[in-house]
Design a protein around this motif. Sequence first.
Motif, PDB file in Angstrom:
ATOM      1  N   GLY A 229       0.817  -0.860   0.335  1.00  0.00           N
ATOM      2  CA  GLY A 229       0.218  -0.316   0.054  1.00  0.00           C
ATOM      3  C   GLY A 229       1.103   1.066  -0.196  1.00  0.00           C
ATOM      4  O   GLY A 229       2.281   1.252  -0.495  1.00  0.00           O
ATOM      5  N   ARG A 230       0.662   2.216   0.608  1.00  0.00           N
ATOM      6  CA  ARG A 230       1.364   3.662   0.305  1.00  0.00           C
ATOM      7  C   ARG A 230       2.431   3.112   1.539  1.00  0.00           C
ATOM      8  O   ARG A 230       3.190   4.639   1.287  1.00  0.00           O
ATOM      9  CB  ARG A 230       0.073   4.269   1.602  1.00  0.00           C
ATOM     10  CG  ARG A 230       0.100   4.115   2.981  1.00  0.00           C
ATOM     11  CD  ARG A 230      -1.230   5.057   3.305  1.00  0.00           C
ATOM     12  NE  ARG A 230      -1.616   4.467   4.870  1.00  0.00           N
ATOM     13  CZ  ARG A 230      -1.339   5.625   5.735  1.00  0.00           C
ATOM     14  NH1 ARG A 230      -0.273   6.592   5.265  1.00  0.00           N
ATOM     15  NH2 ARG A 230      -1.924   5.358   7.112  1.00  0.00           N
ATOM     16  N   TYR A 231       3.204   1.947   2.641  1.00  0.00           N
ATOM     17  CA  TYR A 231       4.358   1.794   2.604  1.00  0.00           C
ATOM     18  C   TYR A 231       5.088   1.322   1.933  1.00  0.00           C
ATOM     19  O   TYR A 231       6.206   1.593   2.004  1.00  0.00           O
ATOM     20  CB  TYR A 231       4.004   1.107   3.790  1.00  0.00           C
ATOM     21  CG  TYR A 231       3.140   2.563   4.944  1.00  0.00           C
ATOM     22  CD1 TYR A 231       3.099   2.882   5.670  1.00  0.00           C
ATOM     23  CD2 TYR A 231       2.153   1.405   5.425  1.00  0.00           C
ATOM     24  CE1 TYR A 231       2.804   4.047   6.544  1.00  0.00           C
ATOM     25  CE2 TYR A 231       1.695   1.922   5.899  1.00  0.00           C
ATOM     26  CZ  TYR A 231       1.469   3.209   7.080  1.00  0.00           C
ATOM     27  OH  TYR A 231       0.642   3.980   7.889  1.00  0.00           O
ATOM     28  N   GLU A 232       4.682   1.017   0.737  1.00  0.00           N
ATOM     29  CA  GLU A 232       5.558   0.221   0.017  1.00  0.00           C
ATOM     30  C   GLU A 232       6.819   1.590  -0.357  1.00  0.00           C
ATOM     31  O   GLU A 232       7.481   0.646  -0.485  1.00  0.00           O
ATOM     32  CB  GLU A 232       5.324   0.264  -2.032  1.00  0.00           C
ATOM     33  CG  GLU A 232       5.684  -1.468  -2.547  1.00  0.00           C
ATOM     34  CD  GLU A 232       4.589  -1.396  -3.196  1.00  0.00           C
ATOM     35  OE1 GLU A 232       5.708  -2.013  -4.919  1.00  0.00           O
ATOM     36  OE2 GLU A 232       3.338  -1.271  -3.589  1.00  0.00           O
ATOM     37  N   PRO A 233       6.600   2.480  -1.075  1.00  0.00           N
ATOM     38  CA  PRO A 233       8.007   3.412  -0.877  1.00  0.00           C
ATOM     39  C   PRO A 233       9.156   3.668   0.325  1.00  0.00           C
ATOM     40  O   PRO A 233      10.370   3.143  -0.202  1.00  0.00           O
ATOM     41  CB  PRO A 233       7.881   4.569  -0.773  1.00  0.00           C
ATOM     42  CG  PRO A 233       6.385   4.374  -1.562  1.00  0.00           C
ATOM     43  CD  PRO A 233       6.038   3.963  -0.823  1.00  0.00           C
ATOM     44  N   LEU A 234       8.961   2.238   1.420  1.00  0.00           N
ATOM     45  CA  LEU A 234       9.777   2.120   2.219  1.00  0.00           C
ATOM     46  C   LEU A 234      10.882   1.243   2.659  1.00  0.00           C
ATOM     47  O   LEU A 234      11.704   1.113   3.102  1.00  0.00           O
ATOM     48  CB  LEU A 234       9.018   2.023   3.935  1.00  0.00           C
ATOM     49  CG  LEU A 234       8.112   3.601   4.218  1.00  0.00           C
ATOM     50  CD1 LEU A 234       7.469   3.511   5.411  1.00  0.00           C
ATOM     51  CD2 LEU A 234       8.723   4.409   4.223  1.00  0.00           C
ATOM     52  N   ILE A 235      10.643   0.129   1.537  1.00  0.00           N
ATOM     53  CA  ILE A 235      10.936  -0.857   1.448  1.00  0.00           C
ATOM     54  C   ILE A 235      13.090  -1.134   1.101  1.00  0.00           C
ATOM     55  O   ILE A 235      13.082   0.376   0.480  1.00  0.00           O
ATOM     56  CB  ILE A 235      10.759  -1.555   0.149  1.00  0.00           C
ATOM     57  CG1 ILE A 235       9.517  -2.482   0.393  1.00  0.00           C
ATOM     58  CG2 ILE A 235      11.840  -3.117   0.134  1.00  0.00           C
ATOM     59  CD1 ILE A 235       8.287  -2.760  -0.637  1.00  0.00           C
ATOM     60  N   GLY A 236      13.196  -1.093   2.577  1.00  0.00           N
ATOM     61  CA  GLY A 236      14.506  -1.301   2.540  1.00  0.00           C
ATOM     62  C   GLY A 236      15.597  -0.138   3.092  1.00  0.00           C
ATOM     63  O   GLY A 236      16.339   0.225   3.634  1.00  0.00           O
ATOM     64  N   LEU A 237      14.354   0.450   3.693  1.00  0.00           N
ATOM     65  CA  LEU A 237      15.034   1.660   4.500  1.00  0.00           C
ATOM     66  C   LEU A 237      14.897   1.440   5.838  1.00  0.00           C
ATOM     67  O   LEU A 237      14.496   0.446   6.132  1.00  0.00           O
ATOM     68  CB  LEU A 237      14.090   2.482   4.928  1.00  0.00           C
ATOM     69  CG  LEU A 237      13.507   3.719   3.310  1.00  0.00           C
ATOM     70  CD1 LEU A 237      12.781   5.204   3.611  1.00  0.00           C
ATOM     71  CD2 LEU A 237      14.558   4.285   2.027  1.00  0.00           C
ATOM     72  N   HIS A 238      15.978   1.765   6.747  1.00  0.00           N
ATOM     73  CA  HIS A 238      16.374   1.596   8.102  1.00  0.00           C
ATOM     74  C   HIS A 238      14.998   1.797   8.769  1.00  0.00           C
ATOM     75  O   HIS A 238      14.471   2.871   8.788  1.00  0.00           O
ATOM     76  CB  HIS A 238      18.122   1.706   8.260  1.00  0.00           C
ATOM     77  CG  HIS A 238      18.715   1.448   8.122  1.00  0.00           C
ATOM     78  ND1 HIS A 238      19.298  -0.647   8.979  1.00  0.00           N
ATOM     79  CD2 HIS A 238      19.466   1.224   7.133  1.00  0.00           C
ATOM     80  CE1 HIS A 238      20.296  -0.400   7.727  1.00  0.00           C
ATOM     81  NE2 HIS A 238      20.416  -0.128   6.864  1.00  0.00           N
ATOM     82  N   LEU A 239      15.320   1.784  10.001  1.00  0.00           N
ATOM     83  CA  LEU A 239      14.838   2.084  10.875  1.00  0.00           C
ATOM     84  C   LEU A 239      14.354   3.463  11.007  1.00  0.00           C
ATOM     85  O   LEU A 239      13.220   4.576  11.398  1.00  0.00           O
ATOM     86  CB  LEU A 239      14.236   1.345  11.538  1.00  0.00           C
ATOM     87  CG  LEU A 239      13.383   2.043  14.030  1.00  0.00           C
ATOM     88  CD1 LEU A 239      11.985   1.570  12.816  1.00  0.00           C
ATOM     89  CD2 LEU A 239      13.132   0.865  14.642  1.00  0.00           C
ATOM     90  N   ASP A 240      15.322   4.067  11.666  1.00  0.00           N
ATOM     91  CA  ASP A 240      15.230   5.627  11.507  1.00  0.00           C
ATOM     92  C   ASP A 240      14.654   6.020  10.235  1.00  0.00           C
ATOM     93  O   ASP A 240      14.932   7.723  10.756  1.00  0.00           O
ATOM     94  CB  ASP A 240      16.600   5.916  12.356  1.00  0.00           C
ATOM     95  CG  ASP A 240      18.000   5.269  11.266  1.00  0.00           C
ATOM     96  OD1 ASP A 240      17.695   4.788  10.499  1.00  0.00           O
ATOM     97  OD2 ASP A 240      19.022   6.037  11.413  1.00  0.00           O
ATOM     98  N   GLN A 241      15.208   5.846   9.707  1.00  0.00           N
ATOM     99  CA  GLN A 241      14.325   6.899   7.986  1.00  0.00           C
ATOM    100  C   GLN A 241      13.740   6.968   7.330  1.00  0.00           C
ATOM    101  O   GLN A 241      13.355   7.200   6.593  1.00  0.00           O
ATOM    102  CB  GLN A 241      15.633   6.150   7.370  1.00  0.00           C
ATOM    103  CG  GLN A 241      16.847   5.706   7.043  1.00  0.00           C
ATOM    104  CD  GLN A 241      17.492   5.179   5.359  1.00  0.00           C
ATOM    105  OE1 GLN A 241      16.940   4.110   5.464  1.00  0.00           O
ATOM    106  NE2 GLN A 241      18.561   5.545   5.259  1.00  0.00           N
ATOM    107  N   ILE A 242      12.602   5.821   8.427  1.00  0.00           N
ATOM    108  CA  ILE A 242      11.352   5.987   8.245  1.00  0.00           C
ATOM    109  C   ILE A 242      10.404   7.926   8.954  1.00  0.00           C
ATOM    110  O   ILE A 242      10.852   8.017  10.223  1.00  0.00           O
ATOM    111  CB  ILE A 242       9.954   5.391   9.302  1.00  0.00           C
ATOM    112  CG1 ILE A 242      10.535   3.109   8.429  1.00  0.00           C
ATOM    113  CG2 ILE A 242       9.187   5.185   8.992  1.00  0.00           C
ATOM    114  CD1 ILE A 242      10.208   2.465   9.255  1.00  0.00           C
TER     115      ILE A 242
END
Length: 743
Positions: A229-242
């Motif tokens: 869904g709308r979180y798909e662009p977050l794939i591959g990011l570290h936790l602090d990059q959210i």
Amino acid sequence: MALDDDELLILDDEEVVTSGVWKILIVDDDEDVHIATEHALAGETLLGRSLVFLHAHSAAEARERLQVNADVAVILLDVVMETQHAGLDLVAYIRRDLELSMPRIILRTGQPGYAPELTAVRDYDINDYKTKSELTRSKLYTTVLAALRSFDQLRRMDANRRGLEQIIEACGDLLHESGLKAFSAGVIRQLAAFIGVESDGLLCTQVNLDRRAGKHAGDDDYIVLAAAGRYEPLIGLHLDQIDSPRVRDSLRLCLARQQHVFERESQTLYFSMQGSRGFAAYIDTSRPTSVIDSRLLEVFCANVSICADNINLINRLKDSAYFDHLVGLPNRTAFVQAVDHAYGEGANPWDYVVLVDIDQFAEINNAFGHEYGDHLLEALASRLKQRFEPDCFVARISGDTFGLLVAEAALKPEYLRAVFAEPFNINGAGHVVAISTGIVRLTDSGPDGQGVLKDASIARKLAREKSVNSDAYYAPHIGFQAKERTRLLQQLQGAFDLDRLFAVYQPQIDMVTRRVTGFEALMRWRNDAGEFVPPDHFIPLAEQSGLIVGMGDWILRDALHALRQLAAEGWRDLTMSVNVSAVQFRMPNFLDSLRQAIADTGVAPQLLELEITESVAMMGQTVVEETLASIRQMGISVAIDDFGTGFSSLSYLSNLPLDRIKIDRSFVHAMSGDGDSRRIADLVIQLGRNLNLRVIAEGVETEAQASRLLELGCHEVQGFLYGRPMDPDSLRDWLKNWKALYG
């Protein structure tokens, strides 16, 4: 917290339902009953829900109502309407045709004599039966409340059942996912379906497992492995990059506490795994989680955690099955699979398979140790990856053998050798290696990876037989020859098992006295077609396969039996020469077998001579000297066969306990030619005399050769000029004729 089955499936009656309404269907042909019933219960809240009343004045109208209101909780049903059995017929329709098992049915009648049969109450799951006159307001309230409690219990049990079925199905689907990323995406999808929301969520897992002991995991230790869904662009990011504080903080709290976090607009679930690593899944929700949902989620998470452990185990097994951890390369199985795919793909980018073998790797291991050899393999693998990947597929096939799946443009044997010409830095010292390379074109081989690898191995073997640092290409005729060798070996095994090998004996003659001094035992094989197979065809095969050990023991015993039989017939003081291969010589029980053969046949050991080649003599000075000394202590003499064809050191040979050297037939034939080779026989004879060894020449076929050997001082000869190899019966006739001629 884990829940047992009773906690999961049976809820307390005091459990309060916090939202929704209860639908009450009143079925009666008397309008006053409708009004009175609704008036009696109006404004009541039962089990936390208000009541909504639906009305039907006949069984037919009730059917229509139920077709669009399957979620009715309680049905207050008049028994007698259009007909005396209209109520019971409607009950049968509800239970059988509509298959509505959960609505609670309360039968009401104004005619006490029309009570339903007990079987009808049982078969149609009727909750209660009342006469209209006895249903005061308080009794109606109590009856409906009891029915609602029963309905709610059934509804919850059904929800549990469906939830458990969904968990089982979801976990079954997850187990089919290949790889951690696919599994993670599957968890998001199944979790959203289980909760009943859109797949707006993400999964965060720990990826940095090399933390120092005592150091807590930080945000950089966790990464978004899957999202939807709308979180798909977050794939591959570290936790602090959210970017979203709400998402980031929920994940941090869940991972730190290793507990679920339930909030009004989201659920963050923790999934534990074996060891210290776990993962968390964040899902957007539009409603709070009910108690029943939270308990099922506990079961869901526990099952997903088990699935994750199983997926992790499967991945480790796959990794072990397809990867070589010592050198960090795919292994033989993965290479074969890659070649299989190359055959299966329409547009295949690969043209050749190359096998690279380190020359004399066993000697390197013996000289420097296996740890050194492992470091060399690691360095070699690293250089192959650096120079050839990603344009080639590189794998470790076995031991010191590496495989390359390459395109034609990348295939240059001289480039391969140049790659290895640069020294490898092993423990601070440079080490240069030589390689043997076997090359096969995919179009010349097949039909699969195993077949290609076999053909490449044939080419590699040819390269090793050439010399050090050589290469060889596979061709179909080479494969045919290899198959013929395999077929010949199988036939040889059968011939040996069926006693179809036989021994022949060639006389050895003293050049001065013309006296017969002994014989050489030679092995012969006539195949099923009656044709003789040349010894130089089947003896090397027997040595390569190890079959020569059994064959050598057999011909030794056969030759000693023949010698004893000749002695019994009056042909005494004759010696028997038997060839011993390097394979036999290396066997730890060789000396014991030799002693046993002499003991079993009763032949004096002084009448036996063992012929060894220079390759045996060069196996290792200490081992060879000790073994030869033991042989001579038994009284057995030792000869060097085919002397001069090897590369042995004369100083080394001079220290061996030998009795005789044999001049190879090639040097005997060269005596009649031109050039330096005609002098080799002379040099060998002089060497033998200087070392106090007797010299015998084999392959003597002409009088000129015999005269020249006699002139040079050769002691003994054998060859067609004197006698061909013969079976025992022919040998007896030959001995009689020779004795008649020369006494």
